[in-house]
Design an enzyme around this catalytic site. Structure first.
Site, PDB file in Angstrom:
ATOM      1  N   GLY B  29      -3.803   0.703 -28.188  1.00  0.00           N
ATOM      2  CA  GLY B  29      -4.023   2.093 -27.827  1.00  0.00           C
ATOM      3  C   GLY B  29      -5.077   2.801 -28.668  1.00  0.00           C
ATOM      4  O   GLY B  29      -5.481   3.917 -28.350  1.00  0.00           O
ATOM      5  N   CYS B 238       4.369   2.164   4.604  1.00  0.00           N
ATOM      6  CA  CYS B 238       3.016   1.789   5.011  1.00  0.00           C
ATOM      7  C   CYS B 238       3.010   1.498   6.514  1.00  0.00           C
ATOM      8  O   CYS B 238       3.829   0.726   7.022  1.00  0.00           O
ATOM      9  CB  CYS B 238       2.536   0.566   4.238  1.00  0.00           C
ATOM     10  N   CYS B 241       2.009  -2.537   6.930  1.00  0.00           N
ATOM     11  CA  CYS B 241       2.848  -3.636   6.444  1.00  0.00           C
ATOM     12  C   CYS B 241       4.291  -3.196   6.194  1.00  0.00           C
ATOM     13  O   CYS B 241       5.134  -3.996   5.816  1.00  0.00           O
ATOM     14  CB  CYS B 241       2.254  -4.237   5.163  1.00  0.00           C
ATOM     15  N   CYS B 263      -1.116   1.306   2.635  1.00  0.00           N
ATOM     16  CA  CYS B 263      -1.255   0.884   1.244  1.00  0.00           C
ATOM     17  C   CYS B 263      -2.682   1.111   0.757  1.00  0.00           C
ATOM     18  O   CYS B 263      -3.635   0.761   1.453  1.00  0.00           O
ATOM     19  CB  CYS B 263      -0.971  -0.611   1.108  1.00  0.00           C
ATOM     20  N   CYS B 269      -1.468  -5.227   1.006  1.00  0.00           N
ATOM     21  CA  CYS B 269      -1.104  -4.921   2.393  1.00  0.00           C
ATOM     22  C   CYS B 269      -1.355  -6.143   3.280  1.00  0.00           C
ATOM     23  O   CYS B 269      -0.506  -6.541   4.076  1.00  0.00           O
ATOM     24  CB  CYS B 269      -1.930  -3.735   2.874  1.00  0.00           C
TER      25      CYS B 269
END
Ligand SMILES: Nc1ncnc2c1ncn2[C@@H]1O[C@H](COP(=O)(O)OP(=O)(O)OP(=O)(O)O)[C@@H](O)[C@H]1O
Ligand SMILES: [Mg+2]
Lengths: 259, 288
Positions: B29, B238, B241, B263, B269
């Site tokens: 970080g 979605c 899908c 998606c 997807c």
């Protein structure tokens, strides 16, 4: 035996800017609940001294001993930077002459007051907001303004907000440099009243710099008179103002304070 | 490729970037400065991410590049083509096949695995910049872990909108230590960063910073006790899908105001569809 200790003890403090003298040979004790006024003409070293005491700048020589809550008396310049910064945003307050220097203008009044709480770990929004509300009331700001940015506030309100923002962590020591400086006379009077009430109620210790002897008379228990970087006279406020010993203080009092 | 070193950058520059990456991995970080080079793409096109990718890519890597979840946008296509030309490595659109994924604005839906590397393009790396313009001061705040102030921003959100409205580039604390901006991914993706088996690298070209999240590292999104961190949710699945738990984009289909949610991760997807999953729109299309 439990001898009382000063909250702040200043010993032989001096600050030079290169060859130029800022202040020198300053020693005094500040006791819990005491308000110390620093007065003197422009350029006499008031701000320099204040900035050294509040660790804004490092003095050239001398010590500033603070009676910390956790470890008792500590020289603030022997502390680690993180200890010192923590002290500055918890047990100390710093009220600047220009509220724009002491506020976050881009965020709401509530966030300005809540900032210190969040900085020391407060993580409950509702609690932070309640405390901010209480403090706005204490400094006589309409709580309906809690979500407004301070840029929409008058100068007097901004200064009161700055005070709330500093006092929210219940500091024991507050430094103020000309807190009424930029304000109209009537606004000044209200702020002074408020300050006096808060100081008495909270038992705050205060170091206040002012060149206005009326402000000093109203707020300070004790006065330190500075000239050319040195303390030329100190004592109880009424004594210093009513019966000045040093020629410079006499001049100051006669020229400014015509009752 | 003639005239270019492997992955465009010269070996010395790549070594310098790798050193910065190693340091970044060692201090999760923490923003490591590096000597960002001019790249044959303008800033804002992911020059930081490209340099990180160039630093770590090898002959055997399989590269995937996504932009907002899609592999076929101009930005993704040009970066993919750039590395195909300068390294000759295999490229793919399949998350599972890729060893190295450079991304702008999304983390793939399919969980990444050990051995994969995810490289983020970062526009603004410093999370404290909004409140502190001075670099010396932000460095000090990081050094002393003075992060409480970040909650001021979240406080403002709640005061103004009744909830934490920040939805992209949502600040996190890495390994209980450094405050980090995850780049403008939706906060939907934040939980994926936590304890991810893959290595995550972040490159900011203009600001010359590299930072990292090593595999299996704790990543915590900031929040309040009474306003806990939450991710975006949709009422729809979605349309293509049928996925119930992926990040959806709203797509306008015609000029009669017809729209559907699909998606944003196109590979996810398509993989689901070829595995036999069908959404409401998918069924209709198949029936016709
Ligand atoms: N940063 C600096 N560099 C050089 N000299 C300085 C600096 N700050 C202050 N001084 C000098 O130190 C002396 C004390 O200044 P200081 O600002 O402490 O006075 P003051 O009593 O606060 O004045 P005022 O009432 O005008 O605010 C002055 O001679 C000033 O010119
Ligand atoms: Mg001054």
């Amino acid at each position: 035996m439990n001898r009382p200790t000063p909250l702040l003890s200043v010993q032989d403090l001096g600050k030079s800017y290169g060859p130029h003298l800022g202040c020198t040979d300053v020693s005094f004790d500040l006791w819990p609940g005491e308000v110390l006024g620093i007065v003197g003409e422009s350029g006499s070293g008031k701000t320099t001294l204040m900035n050294c005491l509040s660790a804004q700048i490092e003095p050239t020589c001398g010590k500033v001993i603070y009676d910390t809550r956790m470890d008792g008396a500590r020289d603030i310049f022997d502390m680690s930077e993180s200890e010192r910064r923590l002290l500055m945003r918890t047990d100390w307050g710093l009220v600047k002459q220009n509220p724009r220097d002491g506020l976050r203008l881009g965020v709401s009044a509530g966030a300005n007051v809540g900032e210190r709480l969040m900085a020391v770990g407060a993580r409950h929004y509702g609690d932070i907001r309640n405390v901010a509300n209480d403090w706005l009331k204490k400094v006589e700001i309409d709580v309906g303004r809690i979500d407004n940015p301070p840029s929409t506030f008058s100068g007097g309100m901004q200064q009161r907000l700055q005070i709330a923002r500093n006092l929210v962590t219940e500091p024991r020591l507050v430094f103020m440099d000309e807190p009424t400086g930029g304000l109209d006379v009537s606004v000044q009077a209200r702020l002074l009243d408020l300050l006096r009430g808060l100081v008495n109620r909270l038992g705050l210790s205060v170091v206040i710099v002012t060149h206005d002897l009326a402000v000093a008379r109203l707020l300070a228990h004790r006065l330190m008179v500075m000239k050319d970087g040195r303390v030329v006279e100190q004592g109880l406020t009424d004594q210093v103002l009513d019966d000045p010993q040093h020629a410079y203080t006499q001049l100051l009092v006669s020229s400014i304070l015509q009752p | 490729m003639d005239g270019y070193n492997f992955a465009y950058l010269d070996e010395q520059t790549k070594r310098m970037i790798r050193r910065a990456i190693l340091k970044a991995v060692a201090i999760p970080g923490y923003q490591v400065p590096f000597g960002s080079r001019e790249m044959p793409l303008p800033y804002g096109w992911g020059t930081g991410g490209i340099q990180v990718t160039a630093g770590v890519i090898g002959q055997d890597d399989v590269l995937k590049v996504i932009d907002q979840g899609a592999d076929d946008t101009t930005n993704a296509v040009s970066i993919r083509r750039f590395f195909a030309r300068t390294t000759g490595v295999k490229t793919t659109e399949k998350t599972t096949e890729a060893t190295l994924i450079q991304t702008r604005h999304r983390i793939p839906e399919r969980p990444l695995s050990e051995g994969q590397i995810l490289v983020y393009q970062v526009p603004i790396p410093e999370p404290l910049r909004w409140l502190e313009p001075r670099e010396t001061e932000t460095r000090k705040m990081h050094a002393l872990q003075e992060y409480g102030i970040m909650h001021v921003k979240l406080y403002e959100d709640i005061a103004r909108f009744g909830r934490i409205a920040t939805s992209y580039d949502y600040p996190v604390v890495v390994n209980d230590r450094y405050l980090m901006k995850p780049s403008p991914i939706p906060k939907f993706d934040n939980p994926k960063m936590d304890n991810m088996p893959a290595l995550q690298l972040f490159g900011a070209g203009r600001e010359k910073r590299i930072y990292a999240i090593p595999p299996y590292t704790k990543v915590k999104s900031l929040d309040f006790d009474d306003h806990p961190f939450e991710i975006q949710q949709w009422d729809e699945n979605c349309a293509l899908c049928g996925s119930e738990n992926s990040y959806l984009d709203e797509v306008v289909m015609d000029d009669q105001g017809g729209r559907m949610f699909v998606c944003s991760d196109t590979d996810h997807c398509e993989s689901r569809q070829s595995d036999g999953h069908v959404g409401p729109m998918g069924t209709q299309q198949a029936a016709e």
